[in-house]
Design an enzyme around this catalytic site. Structure first.
Site, PDB file in Angstrom:
ATOM      1  N   ASN A  10       0.991  -1.126   0.042  1.00 45.92           N
ATOM      2  CA  ASN A  10       0.120  -0.086   0.122  1.00 45.92           C
ATOM      3  C   ASN A  10       0.833   1.269  -0.103  1.00 45.92           C
ATOM      4  O   ASN A  10       1.606   1.436   0.854  1.00 45.92           O
ATOM      5  CB  ASN A  10      -0.827  -0.110   1.217  1.00 45.92           C
ATOM      6  CG  ASN A  10      -1.629   1.253   1.406  1.00 45.92           C
ATOM      7  OD1 ASN A  10      -1.982   2.135   0.405  1.00 45.92           O
ATOM      8  ND2 ASN A  10      -2.331   1.310   2.514  1.00 45.92           N
ATOM      9  N   TRP A  11       1.046   1.845  -1.245  1.00 43.29           N
ATOM     10  CA  TRP A  11       1.980   3.042  -1.290  1.00 43.29           C
ATOM     11  C   TRP A  11       1.433   4.333  -0.466  1.00 43.29           C
ATOM     12  O   TRP A  11       2.159   5.076  -0.722  1.00 43.29           O
ATOM     13  CB  TRP A  11       2.191   3.182  -2.787  1.00 43.29           C
ATOM     14  CG  TRP A  11       2.963   2.085  -3.575  1.00 43.29           C
ATOM     15  CD1 TRP A  11       3.441   0.928  -2.802  1.00 43.29           C
ATOM     16  CD2 TRP A  11       3.499   1.792  -4.699  1.00 43.29           C
ATOM     17  NE1 TRP A  11       3.896   0.119  -3.623  1.00 43.29           N
ATOM     18  CE2 TRP A  11       4.070   0.783  -5.014  1.00 43.29           C
ATOM     19  CE3 TRP A  11       3.261   2.725  -5.804  1.00 43.29           C
ATOM     20  CZ2 TRP A  11       4.533   0.244  -6.176  1.00 43.29           C
ATOM     21  CZ3 TRP A  11       3.750   2.252  -7.075  1.00 43.29           C
ATOM     22  CH2 TRP A  11       4.231   1.007  -7.366  1.00 43.29           C
ATOM     23  N   LYS A  12       0.238   4.219  -0.251  1.00 43.11           N
ATOM     24  CA  LYS A  12      -0.512   5.575   0.419  1.00 43.11           C
ATOM     25  C   LYS A  12      -0.262   6.605  -0.648  1.00 43.11           C
ATOM     26  O   LYS A  12      -0.255   6.401  -1.811  1.00 43.11           O
ATOM     27  CB  LYS A  12       0.083   5.689   1.691  1.00 43.11           C
ATOM     28  CG  LYS A  12      -0.101   4.547   2.516  1.00 43.11           C
ATOM     29  CD  LYS A  12      -0.199   4.631   4.062  1.00 43.11           C
ATOM     30  CE  LYS A  12      -0.370   3.166   4.782  1.00 43.11           C
ATOM     31  NZ  LYS A  12      -0.066   3.358   6.301  1.00 43.11           N
ATOM     32  N   HIS A 100      -9.429   1.456   4.969  1.00 42.86           N
ATOM     33  CA  HIS A 100      -8.385   1.406   5.425  1.00 42.86           C
ATOM     34  C   HIS A 100      -8.329   2.524   6.710  1.00 42.86           C
ATOM     35  O   HIS A 100      -9.225   3.469   6.907  1.00 42.86           O
ATOM     36  CB  HIS A 100      -7.314   2.050   4.806  1.00 42.86           C
ATOM     37  CG  HIS A 100      -5.963   2.109   5.267  1.00 42.86           C
ATOM     38  ND1 HIS A 100      -5.378   2.832   6.253  1.00 42.86           N
ATOM     39  CD2 HIS A 100      -4.938   1.062   5.140  1.00 42.86           C
ATOM     40  CE1 HIS A 100      -4.124   2.622   6.410  1.00 42.86           C
ATOM     41  NE2 HIS A 100      -3.781   1.495   5.820  1.00 42.86           N
ATOM     42  N   GLU A 102      -6.725   4.685   8.080  1.00 44.46           N
ATOM     43  CA  GLU A 102      -6.488   6.285   7.728  1.00 44.46           C
ATOM     44  C   GLU A 102      -7.773   6.826   6.874  1.00 44.46           C
ATOM     45  O   GLU A 102      -8.084   7.853   7.398  1.00 44.46           O
ATOM     46  CB  GLU A 102      -5.771   6.324   6.718  1.00 44.46           C
ATOM     47  CG  GLU A 102      -4.054   5.979   7.588  1.00 44.46           C
ATOM     48  CD  GLU A 102      -2.946   5.417   6.729  1.00 44.46           C
ATOM     49  OE1 GLU A 102      -2.875   5.603   5.617  1.00 44.46           O
ATOM     50  OE2 GLU A 102      -2.163   4.845   7.501  1.00 44.46           O
ATOM     51  N   GLU A 172      -5.281  -4.855  10.757  1.00 43.56           N
ATOM     52  CA  GLU A 172      -4.089  -3.652  10.959  1.00 43.56           C
ATOM     53  C   GLU A 172      -4.480  -2.737  12.254  1.00 43.56           C
ATOM     54  O   GLU A 172      -5.345  -1.974  12.228  1.00 43.56           O
ATOM     55  CB  GLU A 172      -4.254  -2.753   9.835  1.00 43.56           C
ATOM     56  CG  GLU A 172      -3.729  -3.298   8.491  1.00 43.56           C
ATOM     57  CD  GLU A 172      -3.181  -2.386   7.449  1.00 43.56           C
ATOM     58  OE1 GLU A 172      -2.140  -2.301   6.959  1.00 43.56           O
ATOM     59  OE2 GLU A 172      -3.832  -1.424   7.012  1.00 43.56           O
ATOM     60  N   GLY A 178       2.630   2.361  10.816  1.00 43.41           N
ATOM     61  CA  GLY A 178       3.694   3.376  10.756  1.00 43.41           C
ATOM     62  C   GLY A 178       4.275   3.728  11.960  1.00 43.41           C
ATOM     63  O   GLY A 178       5.180   4.848  11.969  1.00 43.41           O
ATOM     64  N   SER A 217       3.640  -2.003  10.480  1.00 44.18           N
ATOM     65  CA  SER A 217       4.897  -2.182  10.520  1.00 44.18           C
ATOM     66  C   SER A 217       5.517  -3.516  10.257  1.00 44.18           C
ATOM     67  O   SER A 217       6.550  -3.894  10.917  1.00 44.18           O
ATOM     68  CB  SER A 217       5.342  -1.862  12.077  1.00 44.18           C
ATOM     69  OG  SER A 217       4.937  -0.347  12.163  1.00 44.18           O
ATOM     70  N   GLY A 238       2.896  -0.861   4.446  1.00 43.96           N
ATOM     71  CA  GLY A 238       2.971   0.461   3.940  1.00 43.96           C
ATOM     72  C   GLY A 238       4.222   0.889   3.698  1.00 43.96           C
ATOM     73  O   GLY A 238       5.013   0.706   2.533  1.00 43.96           O
ATOM     74  N   GLY A 239       5.020   1.471   4.708  1.00 40.87           N
ATOM     75  CA  GLY A 239       6.399   2.126   4.621  1.00 40.87           C
ATOM     76  C   GLY A 239       7.391   1.428   3.675  1.00 40.87           C
ATOM     77  O   GLY A 239       8.074   1.561   2.928  1.00 40.87           O
TER      78      GLY A 239
HETATM   79  P1  13P Z   1       3.128   0.441   7.830  1.00 40.07           P
HETATM   80  O1  13P Z   1       3.541  -0.819   7.392  1.00 40.07           O
HETATM   81  O2  13P Z   1       3.706   1.489   7.294  1.00 40.07           O
HETATM   82  O3  13P Z   1       2.971   0.380   9.052  1.00 40.07           O
HETATM   83  O4  13P Z   1       1.712   0.648   7.277  1.00 40.07           O
HETATM   84  C1  13P Z   1       0.729  -0.367   7.297  1.00 40.07           C
HETATM   85  C2  13P Z   1      -0.505  -0.191   6.660  1.00 40.07           C
HETATM   86  O5  13P Z   1      -1.278   0.897   6.956  1.00 40.07           O
HETATM   87  C3  13P Z   1      -0.765  -0.699   5.259  1.00 40.07           C
HETATM   88  O6  13P Z   1      -2.176  -0.534   4.876  1.00 40.07           O
END
Ligand code: 13P
Length: 256
Positions: A10-12, A100, A102, A172, A178, A217, A238-239
């Protein structure tokens, strides 16, 4: 019973379309054919990059599944600034993340809205990745299971029995996103097992079929332990998905 794990990046809200093309090319270079033998790998760029990535995947015959991070529930209409599932379907998108944390936090998405989106994604021949997860305070108060169960029931409410077997759920925990603070493999397994039981209580045969990812994470060092857990069928990353080498390590750990 075999569930094919799904590792999703997930590149956000990161990378313009030039940078996105570079990332997917680097990732393809890092991975070998056998890396895809036992897992599916999906990349979820921002909307503005999807067409570029689709073209590169096609031209270079890359083995990635194409994903989106969100969509509207309606197929078209007066919804300024939104993107419809019909548009994503036309771009050969395979997986769409819905709900998600967010989006639940910053865009006020409710379980009802997430349910409508998940159903619409299926109606457009794609598979939703439905996100659920508790906040830190809720876990500390011993409410994690209750909260996650309500999210699972609410967010899957519009799906048919067959769709309950096909949907992907991403667990999640919000406090792990994050932050570098991953859920322990045992805690992640316990919640994914619980989610599986909840899905089974809605439709028995879906219990062993539904795929449940862990997210929060995930990195190359913790992926193997998490993925070895019985009820964890992949990761939503994510990251670490923004760095080709790091994401490739997560994907290839499946073989361990
Ligand atoms: P991180 O891997 O950066 O913690 O993000 C997780 C995430 O929200 C994937 O959708």
């Amino acid at each position: 019973m075999s569930r094919i794990p799904l590792i999703s990046g997930n590149w956000k809200m990161n990378l313009n379309h030039f940078e996105a093309i570079q990332l997917v090319q680097k990732l393809s270079y890092e991975l070998r054919n056998h890396d895809y033998e036992s897992v599916e790998v999906s990349v979820h760029p921002p909307f503005t990059n999807i067409r570029s990535i689709q073209t590169v995947i096609d031209a270079d015959r890359m083995k990635f599944q194409l994903g989106a991070q969100n969509c509207h529930a309606e197929a078209s209409g007066a919804f300024t600034g939104d993107v419809s599932p019909a548009m994503l379907q036309k771009l050969d998108v395979d997986y769409v993340i819905v709900g998600h944390s967010e989006r639940r936090a910053f865009s006020g998405e409710t379980n009802e809205l997430v349910a409508a989106k998940a159903s619409s994604v299926f109606a457009h021949s794609m598979i939703p990745i439905v996100c659920v997860g508790e906040m830190l305070e809720q876990r500390e108060n011993g409410e994690a299971e209750e909260i996650v169960e309500a999210q699972v029931r609410g967010s899957l409410a519009d799906l048919s029995k067959d769709q309950l077997s096909e949907v992907v759920i991403a667990y999640e925990p919000v406090w792990a996103i994050g932050t570098g603070q991953t859920a322990s493999a045992d805690d992640a397994q316990a919640m994914c097992c619980y989610i599986r039981t909840v899905v089974g209580s809605i439709h028995g045969p879906a219990q062993t079929k539904v795929r449940i990812q862990y997210g929060g994470s995930v990195n190359g060092s913790n992926a193997a332990e998490l993925m070895a857990m019985e009820d964890i069928d992949g990761a939503l990353v994510g990251g670490a998905s923004l760095e080709a080498a790091a994401f490739a390590r997560i994907v290839s750990f499946q073989e361990v």
